[in-house]
Design a protein around this motif. Sequence first.
Motif, PDB file in Angstrom:
ATOM      1  N   UNK A  97      12.238  -8.043  -0.758  1.00  0.00           N
ATOM      2  CA  UNK A  97      12.012  -6.886  -1.624  1.00  0.00           C
ATOM      3  C   UNK A  97      10.632  -6.282  -1.388  1.00  0.00           C
ATOM      4  N   UNK A  98      10.541  -4.986  -1.642  1.00  0.00           N
ATOM      5  CA  UNK A  98       9.239  -4.308  -1.647  1.00  0.00           C
ATOM      6  C   UNK A  98       8.681  -4.436  -3.066  1.00  0.00           C
ATOM      7  N   UNK A  99       7.545  -5.104  -3.187  1.00  0.00           N
ATOM      8  CA  UNK A  99       6.941  -5.409  -4.482  1.00  0.00           C
ATOM      9  C   UNK A  99       5.552  -4.776  -4.549  1.00  0.00           C
ATOM     10  N   UNK A 119       9.652 -14.484   0.666  1.00  0.00           N
ATOM     11  CA  UNK A 119       9.391 -13.404   1.614  1.00  0.00           C
ATOM     12  C   UNK A 119       9.556 -12.073   0.890  1.00  0.00           C
ATOM     13  N   UNK A 120       8.470 -11.307   0.805  1.00  0.00           N
ATOM     14  CA  UNK A 120       8.510  -9.967   0.234  1.00  0.00           C
ATOM     15  C   UNK A 120       7.560  -9.076   1.030  1.00  0.00           C
ATOM     16  N   UNK A 121       7.707  -7.781   0.834  1.00  0.00           N
ATOM     17  CA  UNK A 121       6.741  -6.813   1.361  1.00  0.00           C
ATOM     18  C   UNK A 121       5.844  -6.448   0.177  1.00  0.00           C
ATOM     19  N   UNK A 122       4.637  -6.990   0.158  1.00  0.00           N
ATOM     20  CA  UNK A 122       3.800  -6.969  -1.046  1.00  0.00           C
ATOM     21  C   UNK A 122       2.602  -6.041  -0.903  1.00  0.00           C
ATOM     22  N   UNK A 123       2.438  -5.193  -1.921  1.00  0.00           N
ATOM     23  CA  UNK A 123       1.277  -4.305  -2.017  1.00  0.00           C
ATOM     24  C   UNK A 123       0.650  -4.490  -3.403  1.00  0.00           C
ATOM     25  N   UNK A 157       1.620   6.140   1.708  1.00  0.00           N
ATOM     26  CA  UNK A 157       2.677   7.105   1.385  1.00  0.00           C
ATOM     27  C   UNK A 157       4.052   6.592   1.808  1.00  0.00           C
ATOM     28  N   UNK A 158       4.073   5.719   2.808  1.00  0.00           N
ATOM     29  CA  UNK A 158       5.349   5.192   3.299  1.00  0.00           C
ATOM     30  C   UNK A 158       6.042   4.277   2.287  1.00  0.00           C
ATOM     31  N   UNK A 159       5.316   3.888   1.229  1.00  0.00           N
ATOM     32  CA  UNK A 159       5.906   3.015   0.207  1.00  0.00           C
ATOM     33  C   UNK A 159       6.700   3.835  -0.809  1.00  0.00           C
TER      34      UNK A 159
END
Length: 274
Positions: A97-99, A119-123, A157-159
Amino acid sequence: MSSCSSPCSRSAVVNRLRVAGCVFAEEEARLLISAARTPSELATMVDRRVGGLPLEVVLGWAEFRGLRIAVDPGVFVPRQRSRFLAEQAVSLARPGAVVVDLCCGSGALGAAVAAALGRVELYAADIDPVAVRCARRNIAAAGGRAYVGDLYSSLPATVAGRVDILIVNAPYVPTGAIELMPAEAREHEPQVALDGGPEGLDVQRRVIATAPLWLAPGGHLLIETGEHQAPRTVEAMAESGLVPRVVGSEESNATVVIGTGPALQRGAESGVPA
């Protein structure tokens, strides 16, 4: 070290902490004694704690959902009640997931979600550069990236439009209630991490207003708030097009409002005009 000779014996440390008003003096003494490498270092740490510095800052870390979260001076200390917020996020997320951890402070929430899912895409983002430096250390193991900026302004911005889980512990203490908080919070944590404006909802409303632009179809916005504030948080989410619901934990004394964005229409999912 596990013990320290007089005048830094365990009983002496417990007594000093108890006299200073530390409710959990026995447990704090155990942690301080375990962390100190020398009697001199222990004495310094006890002096700092007795002087009002938060225990987590004295130790340099806070325990949060089984993780040791680094906490630097001047950074908001993660509250144990916020474990409930992390638990709700984990229950809604999936691996990969994008978190986004917004108003991230130390980054404890993002780190906890990432650790639970594997495993996540973390910001993460925060307006305070001191907090972001701390967060970068805490989310590095998950490959997370942290940015300095006002709410969404520093996120790539890509998020936008891709966020599955937007987890937010924005300041929600009403301005007039800050003086009623414990001294260690008032005096040692940044005002920007505590003050939510006259009703405690100023930052929340700004987060909610823009959230639909960042959420993926069917994505979730999770905000910790006060129980008495939740109805207004729900109202703000509904006005922004999210479907809100309130969850709470008596054990943690925690309230979380979850807003879910609309899923893609069936035609849009298949590439066929609706």
